[in-house]
Write an enzyme that holds these catalytic residues in place. Structure first.
Site, PDB file in Angstrom:
ATOM      1  N   LEU A   1      -2.865   3.733  -6.576  1.00 25.52           N
ATOM      2  CA  LEU A   1      -2.526   5.025  -5.971  1.00 25.52           C
ATOM      3  C   LEU A   1      -1.073   5.093  -5.538  1.00 25.52           C
ATOM      4  O   LEU A   1      -0.453   6.150  -5.589  1.00 25.52           O
ATOM      5  CB  LEU A   1      -3.415   5.295  -4.750  1.00 25.52           C
TER       6      LEU A   1
ATOM      7  N   PRO B   1      -8.422  -0.562  -1.541  1.00 27.79           N
ATOM      8  CA  PRO B   1      -7.107  -0.913  -2.092  1.00 27.79           C
ATOM      9  C   PRO B   1      -6.381   0.299  -2.675  1.00 27.79           C
ATOM     10  O   PRO B   1      -6.990   1.180  -3.279  1.00 27.79           O
ATOM     11  CB  PRO B   1      -7.450  -1.931  -3.181  1.00 27.79           C
ATOM     12  N   CYS B   2      -5.055   0.310  -2.474  1.00 23.56           N
ATOM     13  CA  CYS B   2      -4.246   1.436  -2.950  1.00 23.56           C
ATOM     14  C   CYS B   2      -3.444   1.060  -4.183  1.00 23.56           C
ATOM     15  O   CYS B   2      -2.538   1.792  -4.574  1.00 23.56           O
ATOM     16  CB  CYS B   2      -3.291   1.885  -1.837  1.00 23.56           C
ATOM     17  N   ASN B   3      -3.745  -0.092  -4.809  1.00 19.87           N
ATOM     18  CA  ASN B   3      -2.929  -0.571  -5.926  1.00 19.87           C
ATOM     19  C   ASN B   3      -2.675   0.486  -6.981  1.00 19.87           C
ATOM     20  O   ASN B   3      -1.568   0.591  -7.516  1.00 19.87           O
ATOM     21  CB  ASN B   3      -3.610  -1.775  -6.601  1.00 19.87           C
TER      22      ASN B   3
ATOM     23  N   ASP C   1       0.826  -1.192   0.000  1.00 16.84           N
ATOM     24  CA  ASP C   1       0.000   0.000   0.000  1.00 16.84           C
ATOM     25  C   ASP C   1       0.868   1.252   0.000  1.00 16.84           C
ATOM     26  O   ASP C   1       0.361   2.316   0.289  1.00 16.84           O
ATOM     27  CB  ASP C   1      -0.955  -0.044   1.184  1.00 16.84           C
TER      28      ASP C   1
END
Length: 607
Positions: free
Chosen positions: A570, A566-568, A18
């Protein structure tokens, strides 16, 4: 977020955590790894053919590489690994444009094979370096994460960088890439001080091409080329490649990260002085339930503005977990919780590496200034890497030369390596990561979970002490227990935080896609003898308005809706699909909004 990394495979990893090396410096912050760029990781996409008609072939030709080099790279590496093909193309381009580099590298390779050592000017014996040497591996040259937001490699330079103007930071960045300082100054003067790095790089490349094509131009006597010239050329080519990709996606302007506050303590932390303040929430955010949303702080430009707008215009609270523990973890939190009368979990966790890992103190060299670990990731350094570091150090009885120190420190910061013996470093163990993140020992152990899955689950979790500090205000509000809707709950960081605060969990609806994580939370629930009700739901999309209304009717609503989507798409370490909130995974943020709005609406009708 997914990761598929073993200890021996981390050199070909795909950053999926993350943050990120969630690495968190602003665009022009300087540090020991400032001049390096992360490799463009990706899965090859293309047809079964490597000819001119294949998608993969057209992809690299369109990025500016010649057809002959692309064909050669695909033939030698196959179509299964885009990263290997890109690495080969950058190498070919560097050698093609600088034949003397090729000669230097051949000599270096021969020297290394014969076991010869060359003396440096200061009398030390240094190994010759080639493109495939174990000392300067592709780990160091290409896979250093580009987003050093959580890296302590920048800590020693923060004051210096903060004192530089934006113009000087651009000059330093481009000069470190290999462009002559005078040429950079001319480029900034011609293009203007507000020009972007892309514009300046285009100007410099164009000037070099024009000069090279001028038959009347006579180059000054060439200086002996070192491997660093070759590496800088590769980095410059990589920057040009990534800029073309951003242009094609139309993401260059939006990819600029937000400028974060310094110090990053939000509305206050227990260990740092903070001026008194008063927060006023928008009216729409005041009505129950309480909500708490988390994601990586260093998202692309405009992302946090969008998140704030959808969350009733509540402004984010940016906090770095280095103020709570011995590891950095820069996150943004948007919530409607009170901010007065917070209190930390006790006992306070250790806040330095030596306090958290006392056995490392004996072996820690004076020239390693780290007191904090970088953001804890889903991947760890390989045994091959740690052995390479040992070999790089064992040739020196005293302190190694500066260039060896820099190499070792960069790798230690990047992979969170700690000293476990003389000249020996090692990655953290899962139980050490659990401790640093505030989870109970062996929280992720059991149920057949692999070591790789443990690192992956922990790398994507909350830092419990940080979250508990924010949630501590709920203890007096819900003395009889709390009803929680936990979205994207991972390994139950929110539930662990509430439990450690002494807030009974009356009813928890936990929504988590990964079966491994659901098993971890279920195991923790049983081991801690929770008296409440735990309901597992696999997918947020299964939480329709009808399902939510059923749950609210049965249990009387929710007191807290908590989660971090989810931060995938970002995280700064994602160079393949950093598409912001429009990305496939990170767009699930809008599911959080949908569910929150639905709960507020249903509960509002029942009041």
């Amino acid at each position: 977020m997914t990761g598929n990394i073993t200890d021996n495979e981390s050199e070909n990893f795909s950053w999926s955590s993350d943050d990120d090396v969630e690495k968190e410096k602003e665009v022009f912050d300087t540090g020991s790894s400032l001049t390096t760029l992360s490799a463009f990781n990706g899965t090859a996409e293309g047809s079964s053919s490597s000819g001119p008609s294949s998608t993969l072939f057209r992809h690299f030709v369109g990025a500016g590489f010649s057809e002959s080099l692309v064909a050669k790279a695909i033939e030698e590496n196959g179509e299964g690994n885009m990263d290997s093909i890109l690495n080969a193309l950058l190498t070919y381009s560097a050698l093609e444009s600088s034949p003397s580099d090729a000669l230097d590298i051949e000599k270096s390779s021969a020297t290394e094979q014969n076991g010869d050592l060359s003396k440096t000017n200061n009398g030390h014996s240094d190994q010759k370096i080639d493109a495939d040497s174990d000392f300067w591996s592709s780990d160091y040259d290409e896979n250093i994460p580009d987003d050093l937001s959580d890296s302590d490699s920048c800590l020693g330079m923060e004051e210096t960088c903060g004192s530089l103007s934006e113009k000087d930071q651009k000059l330093l960045f481009l000069a470190d890439m290999g462009y002559p300082v005078e040429e950079v100054k001319i480029a900034i003067e011609r293009c203007g001080p507000e020009s972007s790095l892309e514009e300046l790089a285009d100007f410099l490349c164009a000037a070099q091409m024009a000069r090279a094509s001028d038959a009347t131009y006579v180059d000054p006597p060439a200086k002996p080329k070192l491997y660093s010239d070759y590496a800088k050329h590769k980095k410059r080519k990589l920057l040009e490649y990534e800029m073309r990709k951003k242009k094609q996606k139309g993401l260059f302007e939006d990819d600029e990260p937000i400028r974060l506050p310094k110090p990053m303590i939000g509305f206050g932390v227990p260990t740092e002085p903070c001026l008194p303040f008063r927060r006023t929430l928008p009216e729409a955010a005041i009505a129950p339930p309480y909500f708490y949303y988390e994601n990586v702080a260093l998202a692309p430009k405009g992302v946090w503005d969008t998140i704030s707008r959808f969350l009733y215009d509540v402004q984010p609270e940016f906090v770095d977990s280095k103020y709570f523990c011995a590891a950095a973890r820069k996150r943004g939190y948007i919530h409607n919780l009170p901010v007065e009368n917070r209190f930390p979990l006790l006992p306070l966790p250790p806040r330095t590496i030596n306090e958290a890992l006392p056995l490392t103190r004996k072996w820690w060299p004076d020239w390693d200034p780290r007191t904090k670990l970088n953001c804890l990731q889903t991947a760890i350094g390989s045994a091959k890497l740690t052995e390479r570091i040992r070999k790089a150090l064992e040739d020196y009885e005293g302190d190694p030369p500066d260039h060896v120190k820099k190499y070792v420190l960069d790798e230690c910061r990047k992979w969170n390596l700690v000293w476990v013996g003389r000249n020996k470093v090692a990655p953290l163990e899962p139980d050490e990561v659990e401790m640093l993140l505030g989870f109970p020992r062996n929280h992720t152990r059991g149920g057949g979970i692999s070591r790789t899955d443990r690192f992956k689950s922990l790398g994507n979790s909350f830092q419990v002490d940080t979250v508990a500090y924010h949630l501590s205000v709920l203890k007096d509000l819900f003395p009889g227990g709390i009803k929680v809707l936990s979205l994207f709950s991972g390994i139950g960081g929110a539930e662990v935080a509430l439990h450690r605060l002494g807030i009974p969990l009356k009813f928890v609806v936990s929504v988590e896609l990964a079966e491994v994580n659901r098993n971890i939370q279920r195991s923790w629930w049983e081991q801690t003898n929770q008296k409440g009700i735990l309901i597992d739901i696999v997918d947020v999309q299964q939480l329709t308005s009808d399902r939510l209304e059923q749950l609210i009717n049965k249990f009387g609503g929710f007191d807290l809706i908590i989660g971090g989507s989810p931060c995938n798409n970002l995280a700064g370490s994602n160079r393949v699909s950093r598409d912001g909130l429009e990305g496939k995974e990170s767009s699930l943020f809008f599911e959080y909004i949908r569910i929150l709005d639905s709960v507020k609406c249903i509960m509002g009708k029942k009041r």
